[in-house]
Scaffold this motif. Structure first.
Motif, mmCIF file in Angstrom:
data_model
loop_
_atom_site.group_PDB
_atom_site.id
_atom_site.type_symbol
_atom_site.label_atom_id
_atom_site.label_comp_id
_atom_site.label_asym_id
_atom_site.label_seq_id
_atom_site.Cartn_x
_atom_site.Cartn_y
_atom_site.Cartn_z
ATOM 1 N N LEU A 138 13.638 -1.037 -2.817
ATOM 2 C CA LEU A 138 14.365 -0.433 -4.015
ATOM 3 C C LEU A 138 13.639 0.948 -4.052
ATOM 4 O O LEU A 138 12.428 0.972 -4.335
ATOM 5 C CB LEU A 138 14.321 -1.006 -5.038
ATOM 6 C CG LEU A 138 14.854 -0.326 -6.474
ATOM 7 C CD1 LEU A 138 16.269 -0.329 -6.318
ATOM 8 C CD2 LEU A 138 14.299 -1.260 -7.802
ATOM 9 N N MET A 172 19.158 5.514 -7.819
ATOM 10 C CA MET A 172 18.348 4.601 -6.910
ATOM 11 C C MET A 172 19.138 4.030 -5.712
ATOM 12 O O MET A 172 20.216 4.212 -5.786
ATOM 13 C CB MET A 172 18.302 3.156 -7.898
ATOM 14 C CG MET A 172 17.623 3.448 -9.059
ATOM 15 S SD MET A 172 16.913 2.038 -10.009
ATOM 16 C CE MET A 172 18.603 0.952 -9.803
ATOM 17 N N LEU A 205 19.060 0.667 -3.209
ATOM 18 C CA LEU A 205 18.800 -0.904 -2.943
ATOM 19 C C LEU A 205 19.334 -0.936 -1.587
ATOM 20 O O LEU A 205 20.267 -0.906 -1.214
ATOM 21 C CB LEU A 205 19.482 -1.764 -3.986
ATOM 22 C CG LEU A 205 19.391 -3.153 -3.739
ATOM 23 C CD1 LEU A 205 17.997 -3.563 -4.097
ATOM 24 C CD2 LEU A 205 20.438 -4.099 -4.652
ATOM 25 N N TYR A 206 18.240 -1.746 -0.907
ATOM 26 C CA TYR A 206 18.508 -2.192 0.642
ATOM 27 C C TYR A 206 18.016 -3.527 0.788
ATOM 28 O O TYR A 206 16.981 -3.904 0.447
ATOM 29 C CB TYR A 206 17.652 -1.289 1.596
ATOM 30 C CG TYR A 206 17.992 -1.552 3.024
ATOM 31 C CD1 TYR A 206 19.311 -1.048 3.647
ATOM 32 C CD2 TYR A 206 17.238 -2.290 3.859
ATOM 33 C CE1 TYR A 206 19.463 -1.328 4.948
ATOM 34 C CE2 TYR A 206 17.431 -2.425 5.113
ATOM 35 C CZ TYR A 206 18.621 -2.314 5.530
ATOM 36 O OH TYR A 206 18.909 -2.468 6.886
ATOM 37 N N PHE A 234 13.970 -7.196 -0.606
ATOM 38 C CA PHE A 234 14.505 -6.117 -0.783
ATOM 39 C C PHE A 234 13.712 -4.795 -0.621
ATOM 40 O O PHE A 234 12.657 -5.094 -1.206
ATOM 41 C CB PHE A 234 15.483 -5.884 -2.057
ATOM 42 C CG PHE A 234 14.995 -6.047 -3.255
ATOM 43 C CD1 PHE A 234 14.582 -4.990 -3.921
ATOM 44 C CD2 PHE A 234 14.773 -7.425 -3.614
ATOM 45 C CE1 PHE A 234 13.831 -5.079 -5.149
ATOM 46 C CE2 PHE A 234 14.307 -7.667 -4.995
ATOM 47 C CZ PHE A 234 13.768 -6.416 -5.760
ATOM 48 N N LYS A 284 13.606 4.761 -6.019
ATOM 49 C CA LYS A 284 13.983 5.329 -7.006
ATOM 50 C C LYS A 284 13.372 6.788 -7.160
ATOM 51 O O LYS A 284 12.306 7.122 -6.650
ATOM 52 C CB LYS A 284 13.278 4.529 -8.468
ATOM 53 C CG LYS A 284 13.699 2.918 -8.546
ATOM 54 C CD LYS A 284 12.770 2.294 -9.457
ATOM 55 C CE LYS A 284 13.225 2.926 -10.938
ATOM 56 N NZ LYS A 284 12.700 2.176 -11.773
ATOM 57 N N TRP A 294 13.341 10.617 -3.264
ATOM 58 C CA TRP A 294 12.622 9.408 -3.835
ATOM 59 C C TRP A 294 11.217 9.678 -4.155
ATOM 60 O O TRP A 294 10.527 10.253 -3.421
ATOM 61 C CB TRP A 294 12.830 8.221 -2.575
ATOM 62 C CG TRP A 294 14.139 8.028 -2.117
ATOM 63 C CD1 TRP A 294 14.434 8.449 -0.835
ATOM 64 C CD2 TRP A 294 15.411 7.937 -2.643
ATOM 65 N NE1 TRP A 294 15.994 8.295 -0.745
ATOM 66 C CE2 TRP A 294 16.326 7.951 -2.005
ATOM 67 C CE3 TRP A 294 15.659 7.572 -4.249
ATOM 68 C CZ2 TRP A 294 17.591 7.761 -2.365
ATOM 69 C CZ3 TRP A 294 16.845 7.230 -4.700
ATOM 70 C CH2 TRP A 294 18.045 7.338 -3.740
ATOM 71 N N GLY A 307 22.779 -1.424 2.281
ATOM 72 C CA GLY A 307 22.401 -0.943 1.174
ATOM 73 C C GLY A 307 23.483 -0.276 0.177
ATOM 74 O O GLY A 307 24.607 -0.140 0.654
#
Length: 158
Positions: free
Chosen positions: A130, A67, A69-70, A128, A132, A43, A109
């Motif tokens: 995120l 990515m 997402l959580y 959330f 990346k 990340w 996630g």
């Protein structure tokens, strides 16, 4: 290095199912709680956000960006479809790929890989994180429009 970039460029040909990710470690005591959400990944940026019910993120894909997402709070429906990309970087609709759908709840996630077109519809007020693998760049935004979830489907899906 080049090896890491090559691993991120792996091209999925089909999205059969989506694997939900749950916290890897939870500690709770009199002081409070400590939750390890994720313990791996390349990340470069971490984003936090808030979405209202019915809000949609995505309807696009990335050729290079991975990515995660959580959902900190709330729930969301995620639709993902593999996009077929040639070795020259030209990408096309993958008519053979079905759309995988999953519902995320608080504390869950999901990984989104390069060449996975995605749309995320929030079912209630949600916050959330995120993560990346690439920072946003105006010169190379790595975001390509691809409608995974249409307005008509949004109305039927919830």
């Amino acid at each position: 290095g080049a090896d890491a970039e090559d691993r991120l460029m792996a091209v999925p040909t089909q999205v059969n199912s989506l694997a939900l990710v749950h916290p890897t470690y939870v500690r709770e005591d009199e002081r409070g709680s400590f939750i390890e959400i994720l313990n791996r990944g390349p990340w470069e940026t971490v984003i936090t956000g808030f979405m209202r019910p019915g809000g949609i993120l995505g309807n696009h894909y990335h050729k290079k960006t991975r990515m995660f997402l959580y959902l900190l709070q709330g729930s969301a429906e995620i639709w993902v479809r593999a996009v077929r990309c040639e070795t020259d970087g030209d990408c096309h609709d993958n008519a053979l790929a079905s759309v995988a759908r999953e519902t995320l709840a608080t504390g869950q996630g999901l990984y989104l890989e390069p060449n996975q077109a995605h749309a995320i519809r929030f079912l209630e007020e949600s916050s959330f994180l995120l993560l990346k693998s690439r920072r946003y760049s105006e010169v190379d935004p790595d975001t390509f429009l691809y409608e995974v979830m249409t307005g008509a489907e949004v109305g039927r899906s919830g």
